[in-house]
Design a protein around this motif. Structure first.
Motif, PDB file in Angstrom:
ATOM      1  N   ASN A 144       0.787  -0.807  -0.050  1.00  0.00           N
ATOM      2  CA  ASN A 144       0.017   0.320  -0.144  1.00  0.00           C
ATOM      3  C   ASN A 144       0.794   1.030  -0.235  1.00  0.00           C
ATOM      4  O   ASN A 144       0.119   2.514   0.197  1.00  0.00           O
ATOM      5  CB  ASN A 144      -0.362  -0.102   1.468  1.00  0.00           C
ATOM      6  N   LEU A 145       2.078   1.044   0.355  1.00  0.00           N
ATOM      7  CA  LEU A 145       3.449   2.492   0.141  1.00  0.00           C
ATOM      8  C   LEU A 145       4.379   2.620  -0.563  1.00  0.00           C
ATOM      9  O   LEU A 145       4.349   1.104  -0.777  1.00  0.00           O
ATOM     10  CB  LEU A 145       3.617   2.871   1.586  1.00  0.00           C
ATOM     11  N   GLU A 146       4.019   3.830  -1.605  1.00  0.00           N
ATOM     12  CA  GLU A 146       5.305   3.296  -2.100  1.00  0.00           C
ATOM     13  C   GLU A 146       6.229   4.754  -1.968  1.00  0.00           C
ATOM     14  O   GLU A 146       5.690   5.692  -2.045  1.00  0.00           O
ATOM     15  CB  GLU A 146       4.910   3.736  -3.288  1.00  0.00           C
ATOM     16  N   ILE A 147       7.874   4.734  -1.816  1.00  0.00           N
ATOM     17  CA  ILE A 147       8.350   6.198  -1.409  1.00  0.00           C
ATOM     18  C   ILE A 147       9.288   5.755  -2.377  1.00  0.00           C
ATOM     19  O   ILE A 147      10.305   4.926  -2.686  1.00  0.00           O
ATOM     20  CB  ILE A 147       8.965   6.158  -0.541  1.00  0.00           C
ATOM     21  N   TYR A 148       9.937   6.879  -3.107  1.00  0.00           N
ATOM     22  CA  TYR A 148      10.638   7.255  -4.301  1.00  0.00           C
ATOM     23  C   TYR A 148      11.640   8.632  -3.758  1.00  0.00           C
ATOM     24  O   TYR A 148      11.262   9.851  -3.187  1.00  0.00           O
ATOM     25  CB  TYR A 148      10.405   7.359  -5.183  1.00  0.00           C
TER      26      TYR A 148
ATOM     27  N   ILE B 295      -3.765   4.843   2.073  1.00  0.00           N
ATOM     28  CA  ILE B 295      -4.903   4.613   3.048  1.00  0.00           C
ATOM     29  C   ILE B 295      -5.527   3.298   3.478  1.00  0.00           C
ATOM     30  O   ILE B 295      -5.804   3.173   4.305  1.00  0.00           O
ATOM     31  CB  ILE B 295      -5.191   6.141   4.008  1.00  0.00           C
ATOM     32  N   THR B 296      -6.842   3.642   2.629  1.00  0.00           N
ATOM     33  CA  THR B 296      -7.945   2.359   2.876  1.00  0.00           C
ATOM     34  C   THR B 296      -8.531   2.562   1.067  1.00  0.00           C
ATOM     35  O   THR B 296      -8.008   3.109   0.022  1.00  0.00           O
ATOM     36  CB  THR B 296      -9.205   3.172   3.174  1.00  0.00           C
ATOM     37  N   PRO B 297      -8.789   1.289   1.000  1.00  0.00           N
ATOM     38  CA  PRO B 297      -9.271   0.796  -0.809  1.00  0.00           C
ATOM     39  C   PRO B 297     -10.078   2.018  -1.408  1.00  0.00           C
ATOM     40  O   PRO B 297     -10.340   2.594  -2.554  1.00  0.00           O
ATOM     41  CB  PRO B 297     -10.186  -0.701  -1.182  1.00  0.00           C
ATOM     42  N   ARG B 298     -10.560   3.108  -0.772  1.00  0.00           N
ATOM     43  CA  ARG B 298     -11.457   4.279  -1.298  1.00  0.00           C
ATOM     44  C   ARG B 298     -10.963   5.931  -0.548  1.00  0.00           C
ATOM     45  O   ARG B 298     -10.907   6.785  -1.061  1.00  0.00           O
ATOM     46  CB  ARG B 298     -12.557   4.346  -0.536  1.00  0.00           C
ATOM     47  N   VAL B 299      -9.125   5.676   0.080  1.00  0.00           N
ATOM     48  CA  VAL B 299      -8.245   6.955   0.035  1.00  0.00           C
ATOM     49  C   VAL B 299      -6.942   6.539  -0.462  1.00  0.00           C
ATOM     50  O   VAL B 299      -6.665   5.472   0.115  1.00  0.00           O
ATOM     51  CB  VAL B 299      -8.454   7.892   1.337  1.00  0.00           C
TER      52      VAL B 299
ATOM     53  N   PHE C 132       5.971  21.502  -4.584  1.00  0.00           N
ATOM     54  CA  PHE C 132       5.081  20.435  -4.374  1.00  0.00           C
ATOM     55  C   PHE C 132       4.128  20.327  -4.389  1.00  0.00           C
ATOM     56  O   PHE C 132       3.844  21.533  -5.186  1.00  0.00           O
ATOM     57  CB  PHE C 132       5.625  20.564  -2.645  1.00  0.00           C
ATOM     58  N   LEU C 133       3.853  19.142  -4.309  1.00  0.00           N
ATOM     59  CA  LEU C 133       2.353  18.968  -5.152  1.00  0.00           C
ATOM     60  C   LEU C 133       1.995  17.902  -4.108  1.00  0.00           C
ATOM     61  O   LEU C 133       2.347  16.976  -3.352  1.00  0.00           O
ATOM     62  CB  LEU C 133       2.588  18.443  -5.928  1.00  0.00           C
ATOM     63  N   PHE C 134       0.520  17.644  -3.647  1.00  0.00           N
ATOM     64  CA  PHE C 134      -0.552  16.990  -2.351  1.00  0.00           C
ATOM     65  C   PHE C 134      -1.844  16.861  -2.983  1.00  0.00           C
ATOM     66  O   PHE C 134      -1.833  17.941  -3.172  1.00  0.00           O
ATOM     67  CB  PHE C 134      -0.702  17.775  -1.193  1.00  0.00           C
ATOM     68  N   GLY C 135      -2.113  15.573  -2.703  1.00  0.00           N
ATOM     69  CA  GLY C 135      -3.285  15.108  -3.484  1.00  0.00           C
ATOM     70  C   GLY C 135      -4.046  13.824  -2.527  1.00  0.00           C
ATOM     71  O   GLY C 135      -3.645  13.502  -2.070  1.00  0.00           O
ATOM     72  N   PHE C 136      -5.409  14.005  -3.104  1.00  0.00           N
ATOM     73  CA  PHE C 136      -5.940  12.828  -2.755  1.00  0.00           C
ATOM     74  C   PHE C 136      -7.182  12.356  -3.435  1.00  0.00           C
ATOM     75  O   PHE C 136      -7.543  13.185  -4.920  1.00  0.00           O
ATOM     76  CB  PHE C 136      -6.997  13.086  -2.009  1.00  0.00           C
ATOM     77  N   VAL C 137      -7.134  11.497  -4.254  1.00  0.00           N
ATOM     78  CA  VAL C 137      -8.190  10.845  -4.634  1.00  0.00           C
ATOM     79  C   VAL C 137      -8.523   9.085  -4.435  1.00  0.00           C
ATOM     80  O   VAL C 137      -8.651   8.753  -3.029  1.00  0.00           O
ATOM     81  CB  VAL C 137      -7.297   9.176  -6.223  1.00  0.00           C
ATOM     82  N   PHE C 138     -10.121   9.525  -4.357  1.00  0.00           N
ATOM     83  CA  PHE C 138     -11.283   8.683  -3.269  1.00  0.00           C
ATOM     84  C   PHE C 138     -12.126   8.232  -5.008  1.00  0.00           C
ATOM     85  O   PHE C 138     -12.999   8.706  -5.763  1.00  0.00           O
ATOM     86  CB  PHE C 138     -11.950  10.116  -2.942  1.00  0.00           C
ATOM     87  N   PRO C 139     -11.270   6.069  -5.096  1.00  0.00           N
ATOM     88  CA  PRO C 139     -12.421   5.539  -5.818  1.00  0.00           C
ATOM     89  C   PRO C 139     -13.032   5.023  -5.897  1.00  0.00           C
ATOM     90  O   PRO C 139     -13.690   5.812  -4.181  1.00  0.00           O
ATOM     91  CB  PRO C 139     -10.201   4.164  -5.332  1.00  0.00           C
ATOM     92  N   ASP C 140     -13.936   5.050  -6.275  1.00  0.00           N
ATOM     93  CA  ASP C 140     -15.956   4.763  -6.506  1.00  0.00           C
ATOM     94  C   ASP C 140     -16.088   5.782  -5.626  1.00  0.00           C
ATOM     95  O   ASP C 140     -16.991   5.620  -4.312  1.00  0.00           O
ATOM     96  CB  ASP C 140     -15.635   3.546  -5.492  1.00  0.00           C
ATOM     97  N   LEU C 141     -16.334   6.741  -6.240  1.00  0.00           N
ATOM     98  CA  LEU C 141     -16.853   7.904  -4.683  1.00  0.00           C
ATOM     99  C   LEU C 141     -17.865   8.043  -5.659  1.00  0.00           C
ATOM    100  O   LEU C 141     -18.029   7.910  -6.281  1.00  0.00           O
ATOM    101  CB  LEU C 141     -15.714   9.518  -5.204  1.00  0.00           C
ATOM    102  N   PHE C 142     -19.012   7.463  -4.451  1.00  0.00           N
ATOM    103  CA  PHE C 142     -20.635   7.862  -5.001  1.00  0.00           C
ATOM    104  C   PHE C 142     -20.811   7.081  -5.805  1.00  0.00           C
ATOM    105  O   PHE C 142     -22.177   6.575  -5.630  1.00  0.00           O
ATOM    106  CB  PHE C 142     -20.703   9.372  -5.427  1.00  0.00           C
ATOM    107  N   VAL C 143     -20.037   6.360  -6.639  1.00  0.00           N
ATOM    108  CA  VAL C 143     -20.719   5.511  -7.543  1.00  0.00           C
ATOM    109  C   VAL C 143     -19.691   4.751  -8.468  1.00  0.00           C
ATOM    110  O   VAL C 143     -18.788   4.984  -8.003  1.00  0.00           O
ATOM    111  CB  VAL C 143     -21.080   6.584  -8.760  1.00  0.00           C
ATOM    112  N   GLU C 144     -19.480   3.471  -7.964  1.00  0.00           N
ATOM    113  CA  GLU C 144     -18.602   2.278  -8.028  1.00  0.00           C
ATOM    114  C   GLU C 144     -18.340   2.656  -9.436  1.00  0.00           C
ATOM    115  O   GLU C 144     -19.323   2.531 -10.928  1.00  0.00           O
ATOM    116  CB  GLU C 144     -19.099   0.350  -8.346  1.00  0.00           C
ATOM    117  N   GLY C 145     -17.040   2.378  -9.465  1.00  0.00           N
ATOM    118  CA  GLY C 145     -16.010   3.094 -11.021  1.00  0.00           C
ATOM    119  C   GLY C 145     -15.987   4.489 -11.355  1.00  0.00           C
ATOM    120  O   GLY C 145     -15.096   4.720 -12.011  1.00  0.00           O
ATOM    121  N   ALA C 146     -16.285   5.306 -10.062  1.00  0.00           N
ATOM    122  CA  ALA C 146     -16.284   7.289 -10.374  1.00  0.00           C
ATOM    123  C   ALA C 146     -14.945   6.712  -9.338  1.00  0.00           C
ATOM    124  O   ALA C 146     -14.374   5.884  -8.747  1.00  0.00           O
ATOM    125  CB  ALA C 146     -17.381   7.509  -9.971  1.00  0.00           C
ATOM    126  N   LYS C 147     -14.364   7.678 -10.214  1.00  0.00           N
ATOM    127  CA  LYS C 147     -13.044   8.491  -9.232  1.00  0.00           C
ATOM    128  C   LYS C 147     -12.903  10.319  -8.972  1.00  0.00           C
ATOM    129  O   LYS C 147     -13.146  10.654  -9.550  1.00  0.00           O
ATOM    130  CB  LYS C 147     -11.855   8.358 -10.194  1.00  0.00           C
TER     131      LYS C 147
END
Length: 329
Positions: free
Chosen positions: A149-153, A204-208, A242-257
């Motif tokens: 779940n974690l990648e550091i480069y 962090i979780t499958p949806r965050v 710098f850049l910082f952001g969040f992605v939310f898979p399956d937000l509201f609808v399955e398959g959405a992001k």
């Protein structure tokens, strides 16, 4: 295409017939170059395994770059190119390329790339074009994957930039604002850029999912066309971003992001009255499937203080919005 099942050959033929000057001004549209409707070879890169598949070797003739070799990439589907990997280390000049990825262990990954912009060109003298001249870069990346779940480069790139007149990406002695592949726009200036980046992706979780990077470095300018040589020292400057952001898979609808990105574009830290107020970018989007064939993505980004808040400048916030449609066949 593949010849033996574990290798991969990628070829892209591309044609365009558009007034590209209109599209070049928007960093999210990527209509670069000229075409006139003629097909050209836009990309040719070949990769194959080595050392009992512990390594992958990459060779590119045209259209290839560090991004083909490095492992780190951002998970965003944002509108602006700013939401990509840091271009000070991961999007340095490309065209022809040699590189490799090597799996040191289950947790460690090593990647290296040498790329040059005009490998096929013959210059006026030795060293100003070909595989050892023109704009070129050495780049290396070390990846640490402690769990799934974690990648550091960690990335480092040393880039040599010659004179160019085709873009405002790099303005000597005052503003070092990077917009895409690095170039020098002062007609008598070249530069050596050394930059490092630290980047990470964390599910962090499958949806965050969290992703981000920080980059910093130094630009050393020189004036090779000044006579007598060495009588003028244009100096050097430091930069960061710098850049910082969040992605939310399956937000509201399955398959959405959904996604949101915040950060500072790469600018000089040697202010001297320039960039007294740092520019910042906010990019938001929501991608949702209409059906199995069509995905819609409304998106927008905003840039505050695009001129750095310099006294007397008209410095309003820039806003860009778009609706993207992806058709899958």
């Amino acid at each position: 295409a593949s010849f033996v099942g574990r290798d991969r050959l990628r070829i892209r033929l591309q044609a365009r017939d558009a007034v590209t000057e209109f599209f070049d001004g928007d960093p999210g549209l990527e209509f670069g170059g000229r075409g006139g409707g003629t097909f050209t070879l836009a990309k040719l890169i070949y990769q194959f395994p080595a050392f009992n598949q512990a390594a992958t070797i990459y060779t590119g003739i045209v259209g290839s770059g560090v991004f083909d070799v490095f492992n780190y990439s951002t998970p965003f589907e944002a509108l602006s190119d700013f939401a990509d990997a840091p271009n000070s280390t991961a999007d340095v000049p490309g065209g022809a390329l040699f590189g490799f990825r090597y799996r040191l262990s289950d947790q460690l990954r090593l990647a290296y790339s040498y790329s040059t912009r005009n490998a096929q060109a013959l210059g006026k003298g030795f060293g100003d074009s070909g595989i050892t001249g023109s704009d070129s870069a050495h780049a290396v990346e070390l990846g640490f994957l402690p769990n799934e779940n974690l990648e550091i480069y960690l990335q480092f790139a040393s880039t040599y930039l010659q004179t160019a007149n085709d873009g405002p990406e790099f303005l000597a002695n005052g503003t070092a604002l990077f917009r895409g592949p690095l170039r020098v726009t002062n007609v008598s200036t070249s530069a050596q850029v050394n930059a490092f980046s630290v980047a990470a992706n964390w599910e962090i979780t499958p949806r965050v999912i969290v992703s981000g990077w920080f980059t910093a470095g130094n630009v050393d300018y020189n004036l090779p066309n000044v006579v007598p040589a060495g009588t003028v020292d244009p100096g050097e400057e430091n930069f960061n971003g710098f850049l910082f952001g969040f992605v939310f898979p399956d937000l509201f609808v399955e398959g959405a992001k959904g996604g949101v990105v915040f950060g500072q574009p790469i600018v000089t830290t040697d202010n001297d009255g320039v960039w007294d107020t740092r520019p910042f970018v906010v990019d938001v989007y929501y991608s949702f499937p209409v059906n199995e064939y069509i995905t819609l993505t409304p998106a927008a980004y905003f840039v505050s203080n695009p001129n750095g808040g310099r006294p007397g400048d008209n410095d309003p916030t820039i806003g860009v919005g778009a609706l993207r449609a992806v058709f899958t066949f």
